[in-house]
Scaffold this active site. Structure first.
Site, mmCIF file in Angstrom:
data_model
loop_
_atom_site.group_PDB
_atom_site.id
_atom_site.type_symbol
_atom_site.label_atom_id
_atom_site.label_comp_id
_atom_site.label_asym_id
_atom_site.label_seq_id
_atom_site.Cartn_x
_atom_site.Cartn_y
_atom_site.Cartn_z
ATOM 1 N N TRP A 95 0.855 -1.179 0.000
ATOM 2 C CA TRP A 95 0.000 0.000 0.000
ATOM 3 C C TRP A 95 0.891 1.230 0.000
ATOM 4 O O TRP A 95 2.097 1.148 -0.081
ATOM 5 C CB TRP A 95 -0.943 -0.033 1.205
ATOM 6 C CG TRP A 95 -2.022 1.006 1.149
ATOM 7 C CD1 TRP A 95 -2.356 1.887 2.138
ATOM 8 C CD2 TRP A 95 -2.926 1.282 0.070
ATOM 9 N NE1 TRP A 95 -3.392 2.682 1.742
ATOM 10 C CE2 TRP A 95 -3.761 2.347 0.472
ATOM 11 C CE3 TRP A 95 -3.085 0.757 -1.205
ATOM 12 C CZ2 TRP A 95 -4.751 2.889 -0.335
ATOM 13 C CZ3 TRP A 95 -4.078 1.283 -2.018
ATOM 14 C CH2 TRP A 95 -4.896 2.333 -1.580
ATOM 15 N N HIS A 231 -12.941 7.110 -11.299
ATOM 16 C CA HIS A 231 -11.985 6.429 -10.425
ATOM 17 C C HIS A 231 -12.653 5.215 -9.784
ATOM 18 O O HIS A 231 -13.782 5.284 -9.317
ATOM 19 C CB HIS A 231 -11.486 7.388 -9.346
ATOM 20 C CG HIS A 231 -10.415 6.797 -8.483
ATOM 21 N ND1 HIS A 231 -9.138 6.602 -8.929
ATOM 22 C CD2 HIS A 231 -10.442 6.333 -7.217
ATOM 23 C CE1 HIS A 231 -8.413 6.064 -7.975
ATOM 24 N NE2 HIS A 231 -9.186 5.892 -6.911
ATOM 25 N N GLU A 338 10.895 3.610 13.372
ATOM 26 C CA GLU A 338 10.906 2.202 12.970
ATOM 27 C C GLU A 338 10.402 1.969 11.550
ATOM 28 O O GLU A 338 10.966 1.164 10.812
ATOM 29 C CB GLU A 338 10.077 1.363 13.956
ATOM 30 C CG GLU A 338 10.832 0.982 15.212
ATOM 31 C CD GLU A 338 11.082 2.157 16.139
ATOM 32 O OE1 GLU A 338 12.057 2.115 16.926
ATOM 33 O OE2 GLU A 338 10.299 3.131 16.082
ATOM 34 N N HIS A 388 14.480 -6.182 24.548
ATOM 35 C CA HIS A 388 13.501 -5.881 25.593
ATOM 36 C C HIS A 388 12.218 -6.676 25.386
ATOM 37 O O HIS A 388 11.107 -6.131 25.381
ATOM 38 C CB HIS A 388 13.213 -4.379 25.646
ATOM 39 C CG HIS A 388 14.367 -3.581 26.169
ATOM 40 N ND1 HIS A 388 15.569 -3.507 25.511
ATOM 41 C CD2 HIS A 388 14.497 -2.832 27.302
ATOM 42 C CE1 HIS A 388 16.403 -2.744 26.198
ATOM 43 N NE2 HIS A 388 15.781 -2.328 27.305
#
Length: 594
Positions: A95, A231, A338, A388
């Site tokens: 995506w 569309h 991240e 962790h």
């Protein structure tokens, strides 16, 4: 600041040959025809979108980019990224919003590691530009001065309703400039203007370039161009045929343009068969956290091969990736976030140019799951290190306790999952991951744990270790990471009560060593206890249940972290959540008494 309009610079530059411009326009129309025929034949409902970028693609592919058409994987070729999967596109970006971050990784590799001439281009839709990951990548590219990167914003007034910025190319320009990019605005339907803009972009130094192209969805299709109601709607066959005939009538030449050959200056590399330069330097009984052992192993890996790169998301002091940074500063990339870190890592790893590791708290990798799964679909070889893990991190916030990471990575296709239990197995996990094709995840822990293996121990992917066994064993306990040490402590306590149990260290959760689990379960009365610092959903317990599901007379009892965790003092969380040595002991006794 570069507020240049294409029209303002054309007069200062030599006019291109009219024949080349016509060929480029004809190639754009051929691309438009291919898109219309393919999409309409397949019933796909976005035929208007590809038309907006046809001139951009024609100029890029047949005039600007340098590559060998017969060798799409050539390391010297320019790179191209968009949110689709094609034979010459190295990654599937799924995506919207992932492509630019991947492009950043490719450009970083080209500029700082390969130090080569190839350039990287990324096409971004205006709808895609609403994604935050695009702007994370914009900040990254500017910070690292990636002047070999060009991002093209196809501002085509796209989608079923207008985008927030609509057709305001001036606002796109201001945003790009605010992020430190050299920015050009151009009419994306004008092949001559596009040629000049891309030529100017090639002269920009010390900053990336953004080309803001004003286009229209459905360009070249009468009564369809820029019309919102087409569309996501299939076109009637008669309308498609009429449009195709009109576009065909506009093609004036049969000429084709061959791409320019690339500059052959990428270095020859070898990232296969990386071996340890020396055995692990630990002794049985040494106390060291697997997160620190992982940092030391990465630094050692960097000595073994100069194509190792480590990325971190602003957690290097906690993940101990700072050990690698201090020893190999030019091969360390700080990414801060991240999502962008995973995308950059995917870009670094394309075409097999780098051995790529990224480090962060395992809980934060959930933010980047879409990037992770798309990287697996592209069969990209990257190695993710999550620290962790579990409730054992103690006084740290529950927001940092990864209790779902194994479930997440078990769903990723062809992903190898390492769960080392001591410093020696951690070092082996790092080196095995470096030599493994596809995606790898290494789960490491915060608490210090004892070294249980000798330096000459051999580890293999998919091979568990039986670390405690006796002919009188009455039950098998399966653990990994910190819970293995709890299982060994429980075995010691039970032995004092004349109860003998077998203990297995999984080492890799995926692939799981089903043969070892089944054979040892049969030898110990068909009873298994799994103990994990993870939620019961999707973790070790369920993996073991799946492995023994077709084997008769084997029962699996699961000890896992229930519910939502909370911060606790060191050494208390395992007991609080039912996965300590004491609770393993109680569970063994209850099972054997029934």
């Amino acid at each position: 600041m570069a507020e240049q309009e294409a029209g303002g610079t054309m007069a200062e530059e030599a006019k291109m040959g009219e024949d080349i411009l016509q060929v480029l326009q004809d190639m754009a129309n051929r691309l438009r025809l291919h898109a219309i025929r393919t999409l309409c034949a397949s019933g796909f409902r976005h035929p208007t979108l590809c038309s907006s970028a046809s001139e951009i693609m024609s100029v890029l592919l047949f005039y600007i980019m340098r590559y060998k058409l017969t060798d799409p994987e050539n390391p010297n070729n320019d790179r191209f990224v968009l949110s689709k999967r094609l034979s010459f596109v190295n990654v599937a970006t799924g995506w919207l919003g992932q492509g630019l971050g991947i492009t950043c990784g490719m450009a970083y590799t080209g500029r700082y590691f390969d130090k080569a001439s190839y350039r990287v281009f990324c096409l971004i839709g205006d709808g895609e530009s609403s994604e935050g990951s695009v702007w994370e990548a914009m900040a990254f590219a500017s910070h690292y001065s990636l002047d070999n990167l060009v991002a093209i914003f196809d501002v085509n007034h796209c989608h079923s309703s207008t985008q927030p910025l609509e057709h305001r190319v001036d606002l796109f320009q201001k945003r790009c400039e605010a992020f430190g990019w050299s920015t050009f605005v151009v009419d994306g339907r004008d092949v001559e203007a596009l040629c000049h803009v891309f030529q100017q972009a090639a002269q920009v130094k010390s900053k990336p370039t953004a080309v803001v192209a004003k286009t229209f969805r459905g360009h070249g299709m009468p009564h369809v161009e820029d019309a919102e109601h087409w569309h996501e709607r299939p076109m009637p066959k008669e309308r498609v045929e009429a449009i195709i005939k009109l576009i065909e009538s506009q093609i004036q030449t049969k000429k084709k343009l061959n791409p320019k050959p690339p500059v052959e200056d990428s270095p020859q590399i070898n990232i296969t068969d990386i071996e340890m330069t020396s055995p692990p330097a630990y002794n049985v009984g040494d106390m060291i956290a697997t997160r620190k052992a992982c940092g030391l192993a990465l630094a050692k890996l960097g000595r073994a091969n100069d194509r190792v790169v480590v990325l971190d998301g602003d957690s290097k002091n906690s993940t101990f990736s700072d050990i690698f940074k201090k020893e190999h500063p030019e091969h360390f990339i700080e990414c801060s976030s991240e999502q962008n870190m995973v995308s950059v890592a995917l870009g670094c790893a394309t075409r097999g140019r780098m051995v790529t590791f990224l480090c962060t708290f395992a809980a934060f990798l959930a933010r980047a799951f879409d990037q992770i799964r798309m990287g697996a679909i592209s069969r990209t070889s990257i190695n993710l290190i999550g620290s962790h893990c579990g409730a054992s991190i103690g006084e740290d916030s529950p927001s940092q306790m990864a209790l779902e990471d194994l479930a997440m990575f078990r769903t990723v296709p062809n992903c190898t999952i390492f769960c080392p239990s001591d410093a020696i197995s951690t070092e082996h996990a790092v080196f095995l991951a470096a030599n493994t094709k596809g995606m790898c995840y290494i789960r490491i822990s915060r608490p210090e744990t004892a070294v249980i293996y000798t330096p000459d121990e051999i580890f293999e992917i998919g091979r568990a270790k039986v670390v405690r066994n006796n002919v009188n064993d009455r039950l098998t306990v399966v653990g990994a990471g910190v819970t293995l040490h709890e299982a060994l402590a429980a075995a010691d306590d039970l032995s004092k009560q004349d109860i003998s149990i077998r203990v297995i260290d999984l080492f890799t959760v995926k692939p799981l060593d089903a043969a070892t689990i089944n054979s040892n379960a049969k030898a110990t009365g068909g009873q298994i206890i799994t103990v994990e610092d993870h939620s019961s959903e999707g973790g070790i317990g369920e993996a073991v249940c799946a492995a023994v599901s077709m084997v008769p007379d084997i029962l699996v009892h699961q000890l896992a972290v229930p519910g939502a965790p909370r911060s606790e003092k060191p050494n208390e969380p395992l007991s609080m959540f039912g996965i300590s040595a004491r609770q393993i002991t109680v569970a063994v006794k209850c099972i054997l008494m029934n």
